[in-house]
Write a protein that holds these residues in place. Structure first.
Motif, PDB file in Angstrom:
ATOM      1  N   GLU A 133       0.816  -0.984  -0.018  1.00  0.00           N
ATOM      2  CA  GLU A 133       0.031   0.074  -0.225  1.00  0.00           C
ATOM      3  C   GLU A 133       0.977   1.271  -0.038  1.00  0.00           C
ATOM      4  O   GLU A 133       0.617   2.368  -0.885  1.00  0.00           O
ATOM      5  CB  GLU A 133      -1.038   0.071   1.349  1.00  0.00           C
ATOM      6  N   ALA A 134       1.869   1.393   0.659  1.00  0.00           N
ATOM      7  CA  ALA A 134       2.945   2.462   0.975  1.00  0.00           C
ATOM      8  C   ALA A 134       3.313   2.602  -0.526  1.00  0.00           C
ATOM      9  O   ALA A 134       3.849   3.913  -0.841  1.00  0.00           O
ATOM     10  CB  ALA A 134       3.890   2.182   1.762  1.00  0.00           C
ATOM     11  N   ALA A 135       3.885   1.627  -1.084  1.00  0.00           N
ATOM     12  CA  ALA A 135       4.448   1.709  -2.460  1.00  0.00           C
ATOM     13  C   ALA A 135       3.553   2.358  -3.515  1.00  0.00           C
ATOM     14  O   ALA A 135       3.997   3.073  -4.291  1.00  0.00           O
ATOM     15  CB  ALA A 135       5.361   0.429  -3.041  1.00  0.00           C
ATOM     16  N   VAL A 136       2.424   1.665  -3.607  1.00  0.00           N
ATOM     17  CA  VAL A 136       1.358   1.815  -4.673  1.00  0.00           C
ATOM     18  C   VAL A 136       0.911   3.337  -4.414  1.00  0.00           C
ATOM     19  O   VAL A 136       0.569   4.219  -5.351  1.00  0.00           O
ATOM     20  CB  VAL A 136       0.277   0.982  -4.495  1.00  0.00           C
ATOM     21  N   GLN A 137       0.839   3.837  -3.089  1.00  0.00           N
ATOM     22  CA  GLN A 137       0.457   5.164  -2.916  1.00  0.00           C
ATOM     23  C   GLN A 137       1.469   6.227  -3.292  1.00  0.00           C
ATOM     24  O   GLN A 137       1.191   7.281  -4.019  1.00  0.00           O
ATOM     25  CB  GLN A 137       0.127   5.529  -1.298  1.00  0.00           C
ATOM     26  N   ALA A 138       2.822   5.896  -3.174  1.00  0.00           N
ATOM     27  CA  ALA A 138       3.835   6.533  -3.602  1.00  0.00           C
ATOM     28  C   ALA A 138       3.819   6.821  -4.925  1.00  0.00           C
ATOM     29  O   ALA A 138       4.006   7.826  -5.678  1.00  0.00           O
ATOM     30  CB  ALA A 138       5.211   6.230  -3.084  1.00  0.00           C
ATOM     31  N   VAL A 147      -4.821  -4.831  -2.161  1.00  0.00           N
ATOM     32  CA  VAL A 147      -4.674  -3.404  -2.335  1.00  0.00           C
ATOM     33  C   VAL A 147      -5.958  -2.806  -2.821  1.00  0.00           C
ATOM     34  O   VAL A 147      -6.603  -1.744  -2.437  1.00  0.00           O
ATOM     35  CB  VAL A 147      -3.450  -2.772  -2.926  1.00  0.00           C
ATOM     36  N   LEU A 148      -6.071  -3.275  -4.317  1.00  0.00           N
ATOM     37  CA  LEU A 148      -7.135  -2.906  -4.828  1.00  0.00           C
ATOM     38  C   LEU A 148      -8.616  -3.119  -4.371  1.00  0.00           C
ATOM     39  O   LEU A 148      -9.501  -2.133  -4.484  1.00  0.00           O
ATOM     40  CB  LEU A 148      -7.343  -3.465  -6.305  1.00  0.00           C
ATOM     41  N   ALA A 149      -8.882  -4.231  -3.379  1.00  0.00           N
ATOM     42  CA  ALA A 149      -9.981  -4.249  -3.103  1.00  0.00           C
ATOM     43  C   ALA A 149     -10.250  -3.383  -1.747  1.00  0.00           C
ATOM     44  O   ALA A 149     -11.267  -3.209  -1.498  1.00  0.00           O
ATOM     45  CB  ALA A 149      -9.815  -5.894  -2.279  1.00  0.00           C
ATOM     46  N   ARG A 150      -9.128  -2.887  -1.087  1.00  0.00           N
ATOM     47  CA  ARG A 150      -9.343  -1.935  -0.168  1.00  0.00           C
ATOM     48  C   ARG A 150      -9.482  -0.471  -0.507  1.00  0.00           C
ATOM     49  O   ARG A 150      -9.789   0.377   0.097  1.00  0.00           O
ATOM     50  CB  ARG A 150      -8.054  -1.892   0.742  1.00  0.00           C
ATOM     51  N   ALA A 151      -9.216  -0.184  -1.907  1.00  0.00           N
ATOM     52  CA  ALA A 151      -9.173   1.056  -2.338  1.00  0.00           C
ATOM     53  C   ALA A 151     -10.282   1.435  -3.438  1.00  0.00           C
ATOM     54  O   ALA A 151      -9.955   1.036  -4.644  1.00  0.00           O
ATOM     55  CB  ALA A 151      -7.936   1.664  -3.112  1.00  0.00           C
ATOM     56  N   SER A 152     -11.296   1.699  -2.818  1.00  0.00           N
ATOM     57  CA  SER A 152     -12.480   1.802  -3.728  1.00  0.00           C
ATOM     58  C   SER A 152     -12.375   2.847  -5.171  1.00  0.00           C
ATOM     59  O   SER A 152     -11.734   3.834  -4.838  1.00  0.00           O
ATOM     60  CB  SER A 152     -13.499   2.598  -3.087  1.00  0.00           C
TER      61      SER A 152
END
Length: 314
Positions: A37-42, A69-74
């Protein structure tokens, strides 16, 4: 950007090989998801909108963790381009590693990737490595099925030469729009093949000359894996090339990572680097390469090439 974006319009991809924990068959953990999640958000903060996977990365855990990560980020799936690969079978017990581009294997591996990524379709599927036993017509039938069923929207290859792509294109009736190759200021054989071809220095060269030119001529995007050269020019490296990169970055108000990416992007082939670091600060250091024109002059580009070679051009 939407999932309908043509991958050839993407300037920079985030490579997800480092996500998912270790290269083992242990299940992924909550800590692995937090790390991803940290890497994808960056990557999103830096402007990346395309994410590169392969079914073998971390034995499938890279895709699985990304799916979490996709499932958690609508709504995130609707804002990104997902690219993955198939065609490598990792060693397992007494079974040696191999390449497998049989039609039924391609179909099965794509279905598995869709499950792990928790998505109904893949934007881009790459054939990961050439399979000497592959039958082009069998590959063609598998790709046609995937396209007609809406499971994959675009197709390409990875680590293939011009001759191998040309042979495939004689049978495959869906466009092949990507070739992903290792390219960086450290791995320069893709560019040196064009100037060393008729010199003794190229006697040991291994890059198939004409591959980049073939891709340009046939509207195939060239993607560069390993573009940051595993950090050998950044992070305190003290070589003539590293010092020049740091100086250029300081003068242009950017980062050494961006200069490395600009060196690839400045080439007329329109190379799209695939950045694979998982460190958020280093991902963010690439943001100036996501948009705009690479700010390297003709002379600066050649200066970097010569410094990295450690010798003049012929």
């Amino acid at each position: 950007m939407t999932p309908h974006t043509d991958i050839r319009d993407v300037r920079l991809l985030y490579g997800c090989m480092g996500l998912g924990g270790g290269w083992d068959r242990q299940p992924w953990t909550a800590a692995d998801v937090t790390h991803a999640e940290a890497a994808v958000q960056a990557a999103l903060d830096a402007g990346f909108t395309a994410f590169d996977h392969a079914d073998i990365y971390r034995h499938g855990k890279s895709e699985s963790v990304f799916g979490e990560v996709l499932a958690r980020a609508s709504g995130l799936r609707d804002r990104i381009v997902l690219q993955t690969k198939c065609g490598i079978a990792l060693p397992d017990g007494d079974r040696a590693g191999s390449y497998d581009l049989r039609g039924r294997t391609i179909l099965r591996r794509v279905e598995q990737s869709l499950t792990r990524l928790r998505t109904d379709f893949i934007d881009v599927l790459l054939l990961h490595r050439p399979d000497p036993l592959a039958r082009p017509q069998e590959i063609a039938e598998a790709l046609r099925t995937l396209h007609e069923q809406g499971m994959v929207r675009q197709f390409g290859v990875s680590n293939m030469s011009a001759a191998q792509i040309a042979l495939l294109r004689k049978s495959v009736d869906v466009p092949l729009v990507v070739d992903q190759l290792e390219m960086s200021l450290a791995r320069r054989d893709w560019v040196e093949s064009g100037v060393l071809l008729n010199t003794p220095a190229w006697a040991g060269g291994g890059f198939p000359h004409g591959t980049v030119e073939y891709c340009v001529a046939h509207d195939i995007q060239v993607q560069a894996w390993g573009p940051l050269a595993q950090g050998r020019f950044t992070g305190g490296a003290d070589t003539p090339a590293a010092r020049l990169i740091a100086d250029l970055a300081a003068r242009k108000g950017t980062t050494p990572e961006t200069v490395l990416l600009w060196w690839l992007q400045r080439h007329p082939a329109g190379i799209a680097p695939v950045v694979g670091t998982t460190r958020p600060e280093r991902i963010l250091a690439c943001r100036d390469a996501v948009h705009g024109t690479p700010a390297l002059t003709h002379e600066e580009w050649y200066g970097l090439w010569t410094a990295a070679r450690g010798a003049p051009l012929p």
